[in-house]
Design a protein around this motif. Structure first.
Motif, mmCIF file in Angstrom:
data_model
loop_
_atom_site.group_PDB
_atom_site.id
_atom_site.type_symbol
_atom_site.label_atom_id
_atom_site.label_comp_id
_atom_site.label_asym_id
_atom_site.label_seq_id
_atom_site.Cartn_x
_atom_site.Cartn_y
_atom_site.Cartn_z
ATOM 1 N N VAL A 143 -22.545 29.538 -12.527
ATOM 2 C CA VAL A 143 -21.246 29.433 -12.195
ATOM 3 C C VAL A 143 -21.101 29.764 -10.721
ATOM 4 O O VAL A 143 -22.029 30.607 -10.074
ATOM 5 C CB VAL A 143 -20.097 30.327 -13.056
ATOM 6 N N GLN A 144 -20.079 29.327 -9.985
ATOM 7 C CA GLN A 144 -20.032 29.712 -8.513
ATOM 8 C C GLN A 144 -18.954 30.848 -8.398
ATOM 9 O O GLN A 144 -17.978 30.699 -8.846
ATOM 10 C CB GLN A 144 -19.528 28.518 -7.764
ATOM 11 N N VAL A 145 -19.349 31.913 -7.950
ATOM 12 C CA VAL A 145 -18.646 33.133 -7.677
ATOM 13 C C VAL A 145 -18.002 32.858 -6.239
ATOM 14 O O VAL A 145 -18.545 32.674 -5.263
ATOM 15 C CB VAL A 145 -19.461 34.280 -7.444
ATOM 16 N N THR A 146 -16.585 32.743 -6.291
ATOM 17 C CA THR A 146 -15.871 32.295 -5.111
ATOM 18 C C THR A 146 -15.267 33.565 -4.368
ATOM 19 O O THR A 146 -14.770 33.400 -3.182
ATOM 20 C CB THR A 146 -14.372 31.816 -5.679
ATOM 21 N N GLY A 147 -15.566 34.764 -4.888
ATOM 22 C CA GLY A 147 -15.059 35.999 -3.960
ATOM 23 C C GLY A 147 -15.104 37.254 -4.956
ATOM 24 O O GLY A 147 -15.130 37.088 -6.075
ATOM 25 N N VAL A 148 -14.877 38.292 -4.419
ATOM 26 C CA VAL A 148 -14.704 39.608 -4.735
ATOM 27 C C VAL A 148 -13.451 40.096 -4.448
ATOM 28 O O VAL A 148 -13.254 40.303 -3.017
ATOM 29 C CB VAL A 148 -16.053 40.495 -4.770
ATOM 30 N N SER A 149 -12.742 40.599 -5.262
ATOM 31 C CA SER A 149 -11.514 41.462 -4.928
ATOM 32 C C SER A 149 -11.439 42.809 -5.569
ATOM 33 O O SER A 149 -11.741 42.753 -6.768
ATOM 34 C CB SER A 149 -10.250 40.488 -5.368
ATOM 35 N N VAL A 150 -11.230 43.651 -4.766
ATOM 36 C CA VAL A 150 -11.240 45.204 -5.371
ATOM 37 C C VAL A 150 -9.982 45.679 -4.976
ATOM 38 O O VAL A 150 -9.439 45.452 -3.671
ATOM 39 C CB VAL A 150 -12.453 45.985 -4.936
ATOM 40 N N VAL A 151 -9.591 47.091 -5.413
ATOM 41 C CA VAL A 151 -8.464 47.770 -5.179
ATOM 42 C C VAL A 151 -8.891 48.453 -3.900
ATOM 43 O O VAL A 151 -8.203 48.472 -2.740
ATOM 44 C CB VAL A 151 -7.770 48.588 -6.134
ATOM 45 N N ALA B 235 -0.881 36.588 -14.053
ATOM 46 C CA ALA B 235 -0.085 36.454 -12.798
ATOM 47 C C ALA B 235 -0.411 34.969 -12.305
ATOM 48 O O ALA B 235 0.522 34.233 -11.788
ATOM 49 C CB ALA B 235 -0.061 37.465 -11.837
ATOM 50 N N ARG B 236 -1.660 34.588 -12.402
ATOM 51 C CA ARG B 236 -2.101 33.446 -11.812
ATOM 52 C C ARG B 236 -2.291 32.438 -12.754
ATOM 53 O O ARG B 236 -2.830 31.163 -12.502
ATOM 54 C CB ARG B 236 -3.448 33.739 -10.930
ATOM 55 N N GLY B 237 -2.015 32.823 -14.018
ATOM 56 C CA GLY B 237 -2.422 31.640 -15.183
ATOM 57 C C GLY B 237 -3.882 31.210 -15.287
ATOM 58 O O GLY B 237 -4.252 30.236 -15.544
ATOM 59 N N LEU B 238 -4.866 32.244 -15.294
ATOM 60 C CA LEU B 238 -6.177 32.275 -15.376
ATOM 61 C C LEU B 238 -6.768 33.090 -16.573
ATOM 62 O O LEU B 238 -6.243 34.176 -17.056
ATOM 63 C CB LEU B 238 -6.891 32.522 -14.148
ATOM 64 N N GLY B 239 -7.575 32.494 -17.145
ATOM 65 C CA GLY B 239 -8.665 33.507 -18.112
ATOM 66 C C GLY B 239 -9.207 34.457 -17.415
ATOM 67 O O GLY B 239 -9.522 34.473 -16.429
ATOM 68 N N ALA C 20 -3.043 37.709 -4.578
ATOM 69 C CA ALA C 20 -3.120 36.811 -3.225
ATOM 70 C C ALA C 20 -4.289 36.710 -2.706
ATOM 71 O O ALA C 20 -4.523 35.951 -1.995
ATOM 72 C CB ALA C 20 -1.977 37.719 -2.458
ATOM 73 N N THR C 21 -5.307 37.645 -3.155
ATOM 74 C CA THR C 21 -6.589 37.288 -2.467
ATOM 75 C C THR C 21 -7.558 36.568 -3.286
ATOM 76 O O THR C 21 -8.708 36.186 -2.865
ATOM 77 C CB THR C 21 -7.424 38.986 -2.862
ATOM 78 N N VAL C 22 -7.473 36.018 -4.531
ATOM 79 C CA VAL C 22 -8.051 35.362 -5.294
ATOM 80 C C VAL C 22 -8.062 33.727 -4.813
ATOM 81 O O VAL C 22 -7.060 33.523 -4.480
ATOM 82 C CB VAL C 22 -7.907 35.288 -6.931
ATOM 83 N N ASP C 23 -9.392 33.194 -4.592
ATOM 84 C CA ASP C 23 -9.299 31.935 -4.210
ATOM 85 C C ASP C 23 -8.495 30.976 -4.962
ATOM 86 O O ASP C 23 -8.388 30.925 -6.237
ATOM 87 C CB ASP C 23 -10.743 31.458 -4.484
ATOM 88 N N PRO C 24 -7.621 30.061 -4.497
ATOM 89 C CA PRO C 24 -6.785 29.167 -5.027
ATOM 90 C C PRO C 24 -7.416 28.310 -5.946
ATOM 91 O O PRO C 24 -6.607 27.803 -6.942
ATOM 92 C CB PRO C 24 -5.813 28.640 -4.176
ATOM 93 N N ASP C 25 -8.756 28.169 -5.784
ATOM 94 C CA ASP C 25 -9.688 27.123 -6.634
ATOM 95 C C ASP C 25 -10.226 27.803 -7.998
ATOM 96 O O ASP C 25 -10.938 27.108 -8.492
ATOM 97 C CB ASP C 25 -10.372 26.144 -5.806
#
Length: 172
Positions: free
Chosen positions: A141-149, A71-75, A45-50
């Motif tokens: 590449v463009q880093v869209t964000g960082v998600s951590v536990v 879960a998100r269909g991403l590589g 849920a925290t990962v940029d939708p784009d």
């Protein structure tokens, strides 16, 4: 399982890998199916939708990025420690709270212009994640964000990532 209960499964291990360091062990969380699902869903849920791709940082970040990717269909691009890759696109050195380290990007896994979200387990001093972001940006590449536990707020890792979107499921 509720996310807070899942995060409570993380164990604190004092004096590892050296005296004075408090290691956060996610092994009990990974071993609990409901807890792992709750954390995977929370991170997803925290990962940029784009985002086009996820980057998982060795080693626990691999598990998290793979689960979120599914879960998100991403590589997933696996950011590695030195000596693990037959073909290296780039490398960046950095400082840890207890030494120095290097991360490497495998050749042929990212394309210029891609939008990549970085996933890892714990944000401490920020060195590993900052080096990962630099490694990816050096690859255009463009880093869209960082998600951590978990974020260890007292260690100031977020300040090293100033200007970046940082999401943590728990801040300690």
């Amino acid at each position: 399982m509720e996310l807070d209960k899942a995060l409570d499964l993380i164990a604190d291990v004092p004096d590892f890998p050296e005296p004075g360091v408090l290691f956060r062990d996610l092994s009990p969380l990974f071993a609990d199916a409901a807890g792992f699902k709750a954390v995977t869903d929370g991170l997803a849920a925290t990962v940029d939708p784009d985002a086009d791709l996820l980057a998982g940082v060795e080693a626990r970040g691999f598990l998290l990025a793979a689960a979120v990717g599914y879960a998100r269909g991403l590589g997933v691009a696996l950011i590695r420690k030195p000596g693990k890759l037959p073909r290296v696109a780039g490398r960046v050195g950095y400082t840890l709270e207890y030494g120095t380290a290097t991360v490497e990007l495998p050749e042929g896994v990212v394309r210029p212009g891609q939008r990549v979200a970085v996933l890892d387990d714990v944000l401490a001093t920020g060195g590993t994640v900052a080096a990962t972001c630099k490694l990816l940006e050096d690859a255009k590449v463009q880093v869209t964000g960082v998600s951590v536990v978990m974020e260890l707020g007292a260690l100031g890792g977020r300040s090293v990532l100033e200007g970046r979107r940082v999401e943590a499921l728990r801040v300690c």
